[in-house]
Design an enzyme around this catalytic site. Structure first.
Site: not given
Length: 198
Positions: A28, A33, A77, A79, A104, A125
């Site tokens: 990632y 993101h 993570y 969320n 983002d 989220n």
């Protein structure tokens, strides 16, 4: 008085808690993101910050023109970002108006910035989780435009933001300008940052 500056009686020794949103894992690292993490890494590089594990994330404490600033990259993570943010805010005794979340924004053109206080979540989220844990949406935000899939690109936005920046998009320049905006917010407050960068 600057809008976000801590109250004299709050007991906080911190001027600003800056949270960059992203997902852990090498796959990632360069995703759109994860632009919030990239911006915090640039700020740590500029100001000699070193990262350590704390609050279920990575924390670096820096000084910007004499102001004490903490940089937090939650590693839960995206969320579930609220838990680490609220833990750090409690530890440093900062009010929500002294928390800046850098994230983002798929609804913005690539590279567009917007500094603001409060507002909705637009399906983000990570922001929703932070508001739930801080018990208010009234924290500072720096929205960083990462664009949307172009014509003929069949990917939904959720997949698009989990893809890497293209070399032609010059992510380095976007990250550098957003880091400039964070420094301006710390030095001059929200209104000046909005005039200069929004």
């Amino acid at each position: 008085m600057r809008l976000f500056r801590r109250r004299a009686d709050s007991g906080s020794s911190l001027d600003l808690l800056v949270v960059g949103l992203g997902n852990p894992g090498r796959e990632y690292a360069k995703n759109r993101h994860n632009v919030g993490w990239m911006i915090l890494e640039e700020l740590a590089r500029r100001h000699g910050g070193s990262w350590k594990g704390k609050f279920s994330g990575r924390l670096a404490e820096i000084r910007i023109d004499g102001h004490r600033v903490a940089l937090l990259k939650p590693e839960t993570y995206m969320n579930a970002s609220g838990g680490p943010v609220s833990a750090a805010a409690r530890f440093f005794k900062v009010e929500p108006e002294s928390v800046l979340v850098v994230h983002d924004e798929g609804d913005f053109d690539l590279g567009r910035l917007q500094a603001r206080k409060g507002g909705g979540f637009a399906g983000h989220n990570g922001l929703r989780s932070i508001a739930q844990h801080l018990q208010t949406p009234e924290f500072l935000r720096l929205r960083v435009g990462v664009g949307r899939p172009g014509r003929g690109d069949p990917r939904p936005l959720a997949d698009y933001v989990l893809s890497d920046f293209d070399p032609a998009e010059d992510a380095e320049s976007i990250v550098a300008r957003a880091a400039d905006a964070v420094e301006t917010l710390d030095a001059a407050g929200l209104e000046q940052t909005q005039q200069q960068f929004n």
